[in-house]
Design a protein around this motif. Structure first.
Motif, PDB file in Angstrom:
ATOM      1  N   ARG A   1       5.034  -7.384  -5.244  1.00  0.00           N
ATOM      2  CA  ARG A   1       4.276  -6.673  -4.199  1.00  0.00           C
ATOM      3  C   ARG A   1       4.891  -6.894  -2.830  1.00  0.00           C
ATOM      4  O   ARG A   1       4.974  -5.966  -2.028  1.00  0.00           O
ATOM      5  CB  ARG A   1       2.829  -7.177  -4.181  1.00  0.00           C
ATOM      6  CG  ARG A   1       1.992  -6.526  -5.231  1.00  0.00           C
ATOM      7  CD  ARG A   1       0.511  -6.598  -4.840  1.00  0.00           C
ATOM      8  NE  ARG A   1      -0.298  -6.142  -5.954  1.00  0.00           N
ATOM      9  CZ  ARG A   1      -1.335  -6.801  -6.452  1.00  0.00           C
ATOM     10  NH1 ARG A   1      -1.709  -7.948  -5.894  1.00  0.00           N
ATOM     11  NH2 ARG A   1      -2.012  -6.304  -7.460  1.00  0.00           N
TER      12      ARG A   1
ATOM     13  N   ARG B   1       9.150  -0.478   1.494  1.00  0.00           N
ATOM     14  CA  ARG B   1       8.465   0.725   1.912  1.00  0.00           C
ATOM     15  C   ARG B   1       8.868   1.096   3.330  1.00  0.00           C
ATOM     16  O   ARG B   1       8.803   0.267   4.224  1.00  0.00           O
ATOM     17  CB  ARG B   1       6.964   0.450   1.895  1.00  0.00           C
ATOM     18  CG  ARG B   1       6.229   1.416   1.055  1.00  0.00           C
ATOM     19  CD  ARG B   1       4.812   0.980   0.898  1.00  0.00           C
ATOM     20  NE  ARG B   1       4.533   0.767  -0.493  1.00  0.00           N
ATOM     21  CZ  ARG B   1       3.523   0.073  -0.944  1.00  0.00           C
ATOM     22  NH1 ARG B   1       2.699  -0.514  -0.110  1.00  0.00           N
ATOM     23  NH2 ARG B   1       3.341  -0.029  -2.227  1.00  0.00           N
TER      24      ARG B   1
ATOM     25  N   TYR C   1       5.771  10.057  -0.511  1.00  0.00           N
ATOM     26  CA  TYR C   1       6.093   9.287  -1.714  1.00  0.00           C
ATOM     27  C   TYR C   1       7.539   8.794  -1.690  1.00  0.00           C
ATOM     28  O   TYR C   1       7.856   7.709  -2.172  1.00  0.00           O
ATOM     29  CB  TYR C   1       5.854  10.144  -2.958  1.00  0.00           C
ATOM     30  CG  TYR C   1       5.840   9.335  -4.224  1.00  0.00           C
ATOM     31  CD1 TYR C   1       4.688   8.689  -4.635  1.00  0.00           C
ATOM     32  CD2 TYR C   1       6.985   9.189  -5.000  1.00  0.00           C
ATOM     33  CE1 TYR C   1       4.674   7.918  -5.794  1.00  0.00           C
ATOM     34  CE2 TYR C   1       6.981   8.418  -6.150  1.00  0.00           C
ATOM     35  CZ  TYR C   1       5.824   7.789  -6.546  1.00  0.00           C
ATOM     36  OH  TYR C   1       5.815   7.019  -7.680  1.00  0.00           O
TER      37      TYR C   1
ATOM     38  N   THR D   1       7.484   5.619   0.344  1.00  0.00           N
ATOM     39  CA  THR D   1       6.566   4.511   0.050  1.00  0.00           C
ATOM     40  C   THR D   1       6.292   4.275  -1.435  1.00  0.00           C
ATOM     41  O   THR D   1       5.725   3.240  -1.787  1.00  0.00           O
ATOM     42  CB  THR D   1       5.194   4.782   0.702  1.00  0.00           C
ATOM     43  OG1 THR D   1       4.684   5.996   0.133  1.00  0.00           O
ATOM     44  CG2 THR D   1       5.307   4.941   2.205  1.00  0.00           C
ATOM     45  N   ALA D   2       6.674   5.222  -2.310  1.00  0.00           N
ATOM     46  CA  ALA D   2       6.297   5.152  -3.731  1.00  0.00           C
ATOM     47  C   ALA D   2       4.786   5.047  -3.897  1.00  0.00           C
ATOM     48  O   ALA D   2       4.302   4.406  -4.831  1.00  0.00           O
ATOM     49  CB  ALA D   2       7.016   4.013  -4.453  1.00  0.00           C
ATOM     50  N   GLU D   3       4.050   5.646  -2.969  1.00  0.00           N
ATOM     51  CA  GLU D   3       2.582   5.627  -3.040  1.00  0.00           C
ATOM     52  C   GLU D   3       2.018   7.012  -2.753  1.00  0.00           C
ATOM     53  O   GLU D   3       2.513   7.723  -1.870  1.00  0.00           O
ATOM     54  CB  GLU D   3       2.026   4.696  -1.960  1.00  0.00           C
ATOM     55  CG  GLU D   3       2.290   3.250  -2.208  1.00  0.00           C
ATOM     56  CD  GLU D   3       1.015   2.456  -2.405  1.00  0.00           C
ATOM     57  OE1 GLU D   3       0.110   2.607  -1.577  1.00  0.00           O
ATOM     58  OE2 GLU D   3       0.931   1.706  -3.394  1.00  0.00           O
ATOM     59  N   VAL D   4       0.962   7.361  -3.466  1.00  0.00           N
ATOM     60  CA  VAL D   4       0.260   8.613  -3.165  1.00  0.00           C
ATOM     61  C   VAL D   4      -1.152   8.520  -3.719  1.00  0.00           C
ATOM     62  O   VAL D   4      -1.388   7.868  -4.747  1.00  0.00           O
ATOM     63  CB  VAL D   4       1.009   9.832  -3.765  1.00  0.00           C
ATOM     64  CG1 VAL D   4       1.093   9.742  -5.284  1.00  0.00           C
ATOM     65  CG2 VAL D   4       0.351  11.139  -3.356  1.00  0.00           C
ATOM     66  N   LEU D   5      -2.089   9.113  -2.995  1.00  0.00           N
ATOM     67  CA  LEU D   5      -3.469   9.141  -3.449  1.00  0.00           C
ATOM     68  C   LEU D   5      -3.650  10.432  -4.248  1.00  0.00           C
ATOM     69  O   LEU D   5      -3.512  11.528  -3.701  1.00  0.00           O
ATOM     70  CB  LEU D   5      -4.399   9.141  -2.227  1.00  0.00           C
ATOM     71  CG  LEU D   5      -5.806   8.632  -2.464  1.00  0.00           C
ATOM     72  CD1 LEU D   5      -5.789   7.165  -2.873  1.00  0.00           C
ATOM     73  CD2 LEU D   5      -6.634   8.824  -1.199  1.00  0.00           C
TER      74      LEU D   5
ATOM     75  N   TYR E   1       4.817   9.630 -12.769  1.00  0.00           N
ATOM     76  CA  TYR E   1       3.600   9.042 -12.193  1.00  0.00           C
ATOM     77  C   TYR E   1       2.446  10.041 -12.236  1.00  0.00           C
ATOM     78  O   TYR E   1       1.331   9.714 -12.645  1.00  0.00           O
ATOM     79  CB  TYR E   1       3.908   8.613 -10.757  1.00  0.00           C
ATOM     80  CG  TYR E   1       2.800   7.851 -10.082  1.00  0.00           C
ATOM     81  CD1 TYR E   1       2.465   6.566 -10.487  1.00  0.00           C
ATOM     82  CD2 TYR E   1       2.096   8.415  -9.031  1.00  0.00           C
ATOM     83  CE1 TYR E   1       1.456   5.863  -9.858  1.00  0.00           C
ATOM     84  CE2 TYR E   1       1.084   7.723  -8.394  1.00  0.00           C
ATOM     85  CZ  TYR E   1       0.762   6.443  -8.816  1.00  0.00           C
ATOM     86  OH  TYR E   1      -0.240   5.762  -8.196  1.00  0.00           O
TER      87      TYR E   1
ATOM     88  N   GLU F   1       0.911  -4.063 -14.982  1.00  0.00           N
ATOM     89  CA  GLU F   1       1.064  -3.998 -13.526  1.00  0.00           C
ATOM     90  C   GLU F   1       2.491  -4.357 -13.108  1.00  0.00           C
ATOM     91  O   GLU F   1       3.069  -3.716 -12.224  1.00  0.00           O
ATOM     92  CB  GLU F   1       0.055  -4.932 -12.842  1.00  0.00           C
ATOM     93  CG  GLU F   1       0.083  -4.748 -11.338  1.00  0.00           C
ATOM     94  CD  GLU F   1      -1.057  -5.439 -10.604  1.00  0.00           C
ATOM     95  OE1 GLU F   1      -1.967  -5.970 -11.258  1.00  0.00           O
ATOM     96  OE2 GLU F   1      -1.009  -5.427  -9.352  1.00  0.00           O
TER      97      GLU F   1
ATOM     98  N   ASP G   1       4.714  -1.436 -13.718  1.00  0.00           N
ATOM     99  CA  ASP G   1       4.497  -0.413 -12.698  1.00  0.00           C
ATOM    100  C   ASP G   1       5.171  -0.805 -11.386  1.00  0.00           C
ATOM    101  O   ASP G   1       5.888   0.000 -10.774  1.00  0.00           O
ATOM    102  CB  ASP G   1       2.990  -0.222 -12.497  1.00  0.00           C
ATOM    103  CG  ASP G   1       2.692   0.716 -11.349  1.00  0.00           C
ATOM    104  OD1 ASP G   1       3.128   1.881 -11.427  1.00  0.00           O
ATOM    105  OD2 ASP G   1       2.058   0.294 -10.370  1.00  0.00           O
TER     106      ASP G   1
ATOM    107  N   ARG H   1       8.341   1.070  -9.385  1.00  0.00           N
ATOM    108  CA  ARG H   1       8.272   1.510  -7.986  1.00  0.00           C
ATOM    109  C   ARG H   1       9.389   0.892  -7.162  1.00  0.00           C
ATOM    110  O   ARG H   1       9.984   1.537  -6.299  1.00  0.00           O
ATOM    111  CB  ARG H   1       6.950   1.067  -7.354  1.00  0.00           C
ATOM    112  CG  ARG H   1       5.781   1.930  -7.714  1.00  0.00           C
ATOM    113  CD  ARG H   1       4.514   1.241  -7.253  1.00  0.00           C
ATOM    114  NE  ARG H   1       3.379   1.752  -7.943  1.00  0.00           N
ATOM    115  CZ  ARG H   1       2.524   2.617  -7.415  1.00  0.00           C
ATOM    116  NH1 ARG H   1       2.671   3.025  -6.187  1.00  0.00           N
ATOM    117  NH2 ARG H   1       1.518   3.076  -8.118  1.00  0.00           N
TER     118      ARG H   1
END
Lengths: 258, 258
Positions: free
Chosen positions: A40, A47, A144, A147-151, A175, B35, B38, B42
């Motif tokens: 993490r 990011r 994305y 950040t490799a993130e999306v809601l 994803y 996790e 995943d 990422r």
């Protein structure tokens, strides 16, 4: 006996593990949690912040992406050229990315790469029009990449899957597909089945086919079924073929066990 | 009883957990592993490939970093200006990065940011000289900015920690500090203690101080001790103060328990 984990008493028939295995499992869990913390924190480090329009204006972002909903499906040429939503700024290095040896997934978008590394109009102007997509979807797509993130909700996941497929962003496509697959039920299985076919989403195809085969008795009553028979009867044939195939295999399995 | 994990028989006194807790723990482990998968995927997606010198030559990288070992500690001005090792190419967007709201660690280097966002010489020319560092260390440093990965030995970890401190790359500094801390032993504790002091590495300072306090009887015989007394006697005083403090606390603890 007393459980070392929940501290409650239990009978012999409710026994789980010996002390040694319990202690090993606790250590493993701690190690896994440490690994998660480490991953993490690396993710946070890697990011990159999504650029603002200011960054583009002051020259920090070298691309402007324009969403254009109108082209393709029925829009006129002049519609396609209109740039009436705000632009989404981006950096070439983030969108293009060169494939890392041994990590084929790391090439973020081979399509952007081809577009921007050759002497195409987009490469010279730094302006890229993205057709058949809303501003929100385009923004989520570029976000994305940083950040490799999306809601996600189902609509966003479908729209992004289509865009990710078009620009060959495999990681985002996978994803979104995973997200949609987790939402398949009897009510939406036909829609998702047809969608999965159109966009080569194998995992989603299999999941929706399974749900369809489990509900064959009501299949033909559904509105989406009738539409699919009209529009693409071959896909309907494939449902029946899979169903028949499963029946034959189940029967053969029963025969063998007798 | 039979252990559900190792499948071996055990006596009541070797019992670990009940069945329910065993099953819960197995599920937790599976979840943690999912996790990790995943997060790893990422990370792979976000990792950017380290640019080649070709990329710089063809305009894809907009910075060139030059390592200069000679300046600072005794090098002449003309030495400092010499650019005789190969340059390390990089992208402004990767080195600078704007802090993401709520993720203070995500601002990769506030120092590079100040350098490149203001109208300083480095910003105009795209050429940055990094002093007191070898080419290999500089390359590893820039590589980390793209990938959050680096192969460490003790020397590389120390050199990178110094560079990460100078350019305020907190994540890399913490990573190197953790690595060095894991290597502290009686032979290197004084060196690491002094190093930690110089570079405000609190975790490393505490770890080496603990090792020193556990080996006070041989402390004064060590060559590094004598050097430290010469060079920075206040640091030596701090070792003795910490040791005395611990002795007083231990004695007080014993008094209370009597």
């Amino acid at each position: 006996m007393w459980c070392q984990s929940c501290k409650e008493e239990y009978e012999e028939e409710d026994a789980g593990t010996c002390k040694e295995c319990y202690e090993e499992a606790s250590e493993t869990e701690e190690e896994l949690k440490r690994e998660i913390d480490d991953l993490r924190s690396r993710l946070l480090f890697l990011r990159l912040p999504f650029p603002t329009l200011d960054a583009a204006a002051t020259g920090h972002a070298d691309l402007l992406l324009h969403a254009s909903c109108c082209a393709g499906s029925g829009g006129s040429d002049s519609d396609a050229g209109r740039l009436d939503t705000p632009a989404v700024p981006a950096h070439r290095v983030i969108l293009v990315s060169f494939p890392l040896r041994a990590f084929s997934m790391a090439s973020r978008s081979p399509v952007f790469r081809a577009m921007l590394e050759n002497e195409m109009e987009e490469s010279r102007s730094g302006i890229i029009k993205i057709y058949d997509v809303t501003y929100d979807v385009l923004r989520a797509f570029v976000h994305y990449m940083y950040t490799a993130e999306v809601l996600l909700d189902e609509q966003m996941a479908s729209d992004l899957l289509v865009l990710a497929e078009k620009y060959e962003v495999k990681h985002l496509k996978a994803y979104c597909e995973k997200f949609i697959t987790s939402k398949v039920n009897n009510d939406n299985a036909i829609t998702h089945y047809a969608f999965a076919h159109r966009h080569s989403a194998k995992q989603l195809l299999e999941a929706s086919l399974l749900v369809l085969m489990d509900n064959m008795s009501t299949l033909a009553d559904r509105e989406e079924y009738k539409e699919l028979v009209e529009k693409d009867p071959r896909l309907v044939v494939e449902i029946y073929e899979a169903y028949l195939n499963r029946q034959v295999n189940t029967a053969a399995g029963k025969d063998r066990s007798h």
